[in-house]
Enzyme design. Structure first.
Site, mmCIF file in Angstrom:
data_model
loop_
_atom_site.group_PDB
_atom_site.id
_atom_site.type_symbol
_atom_site.label_atom_id
_atom_site.label_comp_id
_atom_site.label_asym_id
_atom_site.label_seq_id
_atom_site.Cartn_x
_atom_site.Cartn_y
_atom_site.Cartn_z
ATOM 1 N N LYS A 1 -23.428 38.846 -3.949
ATOM 2 C CA LYS A 1 -24.259 37.819 -3.314
ATOM 3 C C LYS A 1 -25.337 38.477 -2.441
ATOM 4 O O LYS A 1 -26.492 38.063 -2.443
ATOM 5 C CB LYS A 1 -23.382 36.865 -2.485
ATOM 6 N N GLN B 1 -16.629 33.220 2.520
ATOM 7 C CA GLN B 1 -16.045 33.538 1.214
ATOM 8 C C GLN B 1 -14.590 33.053 1.165
ATOM 9 O O GLN B 1 -13.801 33.298 2.073
ATOM 10 C CB GLN B 1 -16.132 35.058 0.976
ATOM 11 N N ASP C 1 -22.897 26.282 0.045
ATOM 12 C CA ASP C 1 -21.837 26.222 -0.964
ATOM 13 C C ASP C 1 -21.584 24.779 -1.406
ATOM 14 O O ASP C 1 -20.903 24.554 -2.408
ATOM 15 C CB ASP C 1 -20.528 26.774 -0.378
HETATM 16 N N1 GUN Z 1 -14.732 31.957 -3.877
HETATM 17 C C1 GUN Z 1 -14.843 31.781 -5.222
HETATM 18 N N2 GUN Z 1 -15.978 31.120 -5.514
HETATM 19 C C2 GUN Z 1 -16.600 30.860 -4.346
HETATM 20 C C3 GUN Z 1 -17.825 30.217 -4.016
HETATM 21 O O1 GUN Z 1 -18.576 29.707 -4.859
HETATM 22 N N3 GUN Z 1 -18.114 30.168 -2.686
HETATM 23 C C4 GUN Z 1 -17.291 30.700 -1.741
HETATM 24 N N4 GUN Z 1 -17.665 30.584 -0.471
HETATM 25 N N5 GUN Z 1 -16.146 31.302 -2.010
HETATM 26 C C5 GUN Z 1 -15.812 31.390 -3.316
#
Ligand code: GUN
Length: 282
Positions: free
Chosen positions: A51, A95, A118
Site C-alpha cells: 500500500k 490494517q 477502507d
Molecule cells: N486486511 C485485508 N484486507 C484489508 C483491507 O482492504 N483493508 C484493511 N484495512 N485491512 C485489510
C-alpha cells in the site's frame, strides 16, 4: 480467460497519478494516506508495504505507524484521533485483522467518515446498503471493476459470494445486488454449498481456505473471482483450485496477480476522492 488484476488496475493507476499532479498544482499538497499496523503478522506487513509503495507510485504522501502487539487500545485510538484532526491527512487505514484481544470495531469507529478510505465504518456500509454508495470497501470495489472488464452484463445473473466478512463478503453481496444480480451468500455454516455454487454465473470466493472451490462446484462458463490469499508451503494460493477450475470457467482471476493489485488501486482511488472532497469542503 484470465483476468489479471495488475493489467486492469494499470489504467486506474495512470489516471490517479495524473489527477494527483493536477491536485498538487491546485492545492500545493499531495493526497496523504496514514496506515496503522499492529503486531507482526507477515501477511499484513506485506500488504502494508504494498500500500505504501502504491502511494509512492501515484505521487501520494504516506505515513506509517507500527505498533507492537500488546500496545494499549487507547494509544492506538489517540493516534487515530490525532490523524483525524490533521488537516493534511486524507485517509486513515488500520490494517486488519488486529491481533487477538483488540476491539476492532471500537478502534475503527474513531476514523471519521471523511477519512474512512477502507469504507468499513457503519455509515459507509449503510450508504452502500441504501444503494447510495460513498466510500466503498476496496476489495469488493476492485472485484466489480474486474467484472466490468469482462464486458458481461450483470443484470439478472446468479451471483454467489462465498464468505460473509464485513470487509469483503457483505459489501461484495451489496455491490452485486445493486448491480441487479440475484445474490446468494454462502459461508462456513452453509449446507450442501455446491447446490448453490453450481448455479452461479458469477462466483466470488473469499472464505480463506486454500483450494476450497473445486471444479465440480462450478458451472460451465462461470466467471470466478478468487479473493483468497493463503500461504501453503511458502507459496501463495487462492481459495480456488485454479488448475482445474480454469478449464471450466469463462473468466478466472489468478492468485497472485488477481484481486490483490485491484484492492490497492481502489484504496488509492478512495484516498484521492477523499482528498478532493475535503478540499471542496474547506
Ligand atoms: N486486511 C485485508 N484486507 C484489508 C483491507 O482492504 N483493508 C484493511 N484495512 N485491512 C485489510
Amino acid at each position: 480467460m484470465l483476468i489479471y488484476g495488475k493489467e486492469v488496475a494499470a489504467k486506474t493507476l495512470e489516471k490517479i497519478a495524473s489527477d494527483t499532479n493536477k491536485f498538487f498544482e491546485k492545492y500545493e499538497r499531495r493526497p496523504t494516506l496514514a496506515v496503522i499496523i499492529v503486531g507482526e503478522d507477515p501477511a499484513s506487513q506485506t500488504y502494508v508495504k504494498n500500500k505504501i509503495n502504491g502511494c509512492k507510485q501515484v505521487g501520494f504522501n504516506s505515513l506509517s505507524y507500527e505498533y507492537k502487539d500488546g500496545t494499549s487500545e487507547d494509544e492506538i485510538v489517540d493516534k487515530i484521533k490525532q490523524l483525524a484532526e490533521d488537516k493534511d491527512v486524507d485517509g486513515i487505514l488500520v490494517q486488519l485483522p488486529l491481533p487477538k484481544g483488540y476491539n476492532e470495531q471500537r478502534i475503527l469507529s474513531y476514523i471519521p467518515d471523511s477519512k474512512d478510505v477502507d469504507g468499513f465504518n457503519a455509515s459507509n456500509i449503510g450508504c452502500l446498503c441504501l444503494n447510495r454508495p460513498r466510500t466503498v470497501s476496496c476489495t469488493p470495489l476492485g472485484v466489480m471493476h474486474m467484472l466490468e472488464f469482462t464486458g458481461v452484463d450483470l443484470t439478472g445473473k446468479n451471483a454467489v459470494v462465498i464468505g460473509r466478512s464485513n470487509t469483503v463478503g457483505k459489501p461484495m453481496a451489496m455491490l452485486l445486488l445493486n448491480a441487479n444480480c440475484t445474490v446468494t451468500v454462502c459461508h462456513s455454516k452453509t449446507q450442501n454449498m455446491s447446490d448453490f455454487t453450481k448455479r452461479a454465473d458469477i462466483l466470488v470466493v473469499a472464505i480463506g481456505k486454500p483450494k476450497f472451490v473445486t471444479a465440480d462446484m462450478v458451472k460451465d462458463s462461470a466467471i470466478v473471482i478468487d479473493v483468497g490469499i493463503n500461504r501453503v508451503d511458502g507459496k501463495l494460493v487462492g481459495d480456488v483450485d485454479f488448475e482445474n477450475v480454469e478449464k471450466k470457467a469463462s473468466y478466472i482471476s489468478p492468485v497472485p496477480g488477481g484481486v490483490g493489485p485491484m484492492t490497492i488501486s481502489m484504496l488509492l482511488y478512495n484516498t484521492l476522492m477523499s482528498a478532493i472532497a475535503r478540499e471542496n469542503e474547506r
